[in-house]
Design an enzyme around this catalytic site. Structure first.
Site, mmCIF file in Angstrom:
data_model
loop_
_atom_site.group_PDB
_atom_site.id
_atom_site.type_symbol
_atom_site.label_atom_id
_atom_site.label_comp_id
_atom_site.label_asym_id
_atom_site.label_seq_id
_atom_site.Cartn_x
_atom_site.Cartn_y
_atom_site.Cartn_z
ATOM 1 N N HIS A 288 0.727 -0.791 -0.006
ATOM 2 C CA HIS A 288 0.102 0.145 -0.562
ATOM 3 C C HIS A 288 0.920 0.874 0.014
ATOM 4 C CE1 HIS A 288 -3.429 2.742 1.311
ATOM 5 N NE2 HIS A 288 -4.067 1.689 0.842
ATOM 6 N N HIS B 274 10.615 13.940 7.821
ATOM 7 C CA HIS B 274 11.247 13.984 9.161
ATOM 8 C C HIS B 274 11.697 12.636 8.319
ATOM 9 C CE1 HIS B 274 11.476 11.565 12.759
ATOM 10 N NE2 HIS B 274 11.232 12.677 13.516
ATOM 11 N N PRO B 275 12.873 12.366 8.896
ATOM 12 C CA PRO B 275 14.403 11.588 8.560
ATOM 13 C C PRO B 275 13.199 9.742 8.714
ATOM 14 C CG PRO B 275 15.056 12.318 10.745
ATOM 15 C CD PRO B 275 13.583 12.852 10.363
ATOM 16 N N THR B 276 12.776 9.529 9.502
ATOM 17 C CA THR B 276 12.042 7.892 9.680
ATOM 18 C C THR B 276 10.698 8.395 9.788
ATOM 19 O OG1 THR B 276 12.000 8.511 12.294
ATOM 20 C CG2 THR B 276 13.556 7.783 11.264
ATOM 21 N N ALA B 277 9.744 9.320 10.498
ATOM 22 C CA ALA B 277 7.971 9.538 10.113
ATOM 23 C C ALA B 277 8.354 10.191 8.630
ATOM 24 C CB ALA B 277 8.178 10.043 11.578
ATOM 25 N N GLY B 278 8.105 10.380 8.355
ATOM 26 C CA GLY B 278 7.797 11.252 6.967
ATOM 27 C C GLY B 278 7.175 12.619 6.868
ATOM 28 N N GLY C 207 5.270 23.151 7.835
ATOM 29 C CA GLY C 207 6.737 22.631 8.131
ATOM 30 C C GLY C 207 7.888 22.576 7.572
#
Lengths: 304, 304
Positions: free
Chosen positions: B82, B169-173, B164
């Site tokens: 997905h 965000h590097p891991t949370a997108g 923003g």
């Protein structure tokens, strides 16, 4: 301990809306009594106000509005197609929540005592609050109406009020006070001016002539609208819900070559009657109460 | 004044059910937020949690679960069929009861502001909460997904988050926050094994081929039951409610000489769809929400 009670007084005034507003104001003058709904019908010349709250607040409102109705309404001047005996005609107390029928019977008797003692209006008790088995049915108590009963009470002891009298109040008649389960007042209007059709259908469906159980029905003319009406009380919707009545009246009307113009709830319905009617209409045999998001949410918050 | 809101966050985790339980716990940690439903799909590697409550409680839960998702999920490690852009990927607010879409848009914007300010995860707004017309469709916002968008935001201003960034965000997108009407999954089963009839009816009623607005429809065979099914999503029941779909499918089925066997809701329906379906079935043009006694009591107690 909180005793939640609904009260559904029926008044013999449905045309002068300023008077109806004054009745509503008398109810709302008691803190904790909330008016939930009001309908006024000009042909019936009758209004039904639904209010609810804690038992003591509801009792006080009931006595105050009985007093106000007797100031504002003179039955000698009143004409309407709906039968009536009093200015405040019917005063039923209905249990809500954890309140029992016995609580409501006690409340009805306290209300009746205050109405006779403070207002000098005689009282009949009906349904669960009846003191005589032949007065359980409201129609029986009201038979003869104001014009007939004010004469017969003077010559026939069996017609005497349960409290006060024997003569009726000269302008306010008598109040029929009771306790009963939630009742759905439901009318179906037919696209015809032929009153006989409404009367015949009413006779076919009413429980007393072998029709649908827990259904009372009258055929009435709505002259101002050029329609006739099958006017009903569904006294136990878990036995005969509105959608079953609608289907049966539609069928009988079609047999008579007449269309249903519309139907209407007078006052309030319990939510369950809406849900089972919806599930039936959409052929949903597997519909469950907890498929309604808000129901889910209500049970989630009441268990936390 | 009570503002009931549903929230349906989609998370990029559908395999590690302990993590999904931790997400659910973050939502439920706010008094008044109730989890109603959860599905996890291992192939999608995605979970959808449905919860609801008062607007302020729902907002707080949304921010807490966004924080928890960013602690638990690293998109660099995430694979699934997905498409997704964030650890908490999509965060739609859905009006319930008397809550309006405008209320949910305001709530979505407040959630987005807190997610950026407190968690430093950038935010895109979609559907009713979109700030740019080309971001109304979720699929458009998510185009390129985490791996593509984290590069393109740095070189293409039109791809920048609404709040923003510009870098993800590097891991949370990023979180795609929105407001949309509730969706009703609704199926009608036909008394035939002729799949072509279900497919033809599905084509006639689906919005994309000029049928009923806000209806998606497929024709399917229910082989074990010897029936065929018109399987639908109603994306805005205030435009096309279940009872309208039922009437239209019944009419088309009758034209094809086939009967409707039954219909069914998959999952939940808002109460309003039940009420308007009931009022339609019983020809009640004047039915009002506040004629349901429980609705009345709810509003009386929430305003006092």
């Amino acid at each position: 301990m909180s005793l939640l009670v609904e009260c559904v007084p029926n008044f013999s005034e449905g045309r002068d809306l300023a008077r109806v507003a004054a009745l509503e104001a008398a109810i709302s003058s008691v803190p904790g009594s909330h008016v939930l709904h009001r309908t006024s019908d000009a042909d019936h010349n009758r209004s039904v106000i639904t209010f609810a709250g804690e038992a003591e607040a509801v009792l006080e409102s009931a006595v105050r509005v009985a007093a106000r109705a007797s100031e504002l309404i003179d039955l000698n001047q009143h004409r309407g197609v709906h039968p009536r005996l009093g200015a405040l005609d019917v005063l039923p107390f209905v249990p809500l929540g954890a309140t029992t029928m016995a609580d409501c019977v006690a409340l009805a008797h306290r209300a009746g005592e205050r109405i006779w003692r403070e207002l000098h209006i005689p009282v009949y008790y009906y349904q669960a609050a009846a003191l005589q088995p032949e007065r359980i049915l409201l129609e029986k108590v009201r038979q003869g109406e104001f014009e007939g009963l004010r004469k017969s009470v003077l010559i026939d002891e069996t017609k005497c009020p349960d409290l006060g009298g024997p003569g009726l109040h000269p302008t306010a008649g008598a109040v029929i006070v009771g306790a009963r389960p939630i009742l759905i007042a439901y009318n179906i209007n037919l696209q015809t001016t032929d009153l006989q059709i409404a009367k015949t259908i009413a006779r076919s469906i009413r429980a007393s002539s072998g029709g649908l159980p827990c259904v009372k029905a009258l055929g009435l003319a709505l002259e101002s609208r050029g329609l006739v009406q099958v006017s009903m009380n569904l006294t136990d919707f878990s036995v005969t819900p509105p959608h079953v009545v609608f289907a049966e009246v539609s069928r009988l009307a079609a047999d008579a070559g007449v269309e249903v113009a519309e139907s209407e709830l007078i006052g309030l319905t319990p939510r369950r009657a809406v849900e089972i009617g919806f599930a039936h209409a959409l052929k949903m045999p597997d519909f469950r109460y907890d498929q309604v998001i808000e129901n889910c949410l209500d049970s989630a918050s009441s268990t936390k």
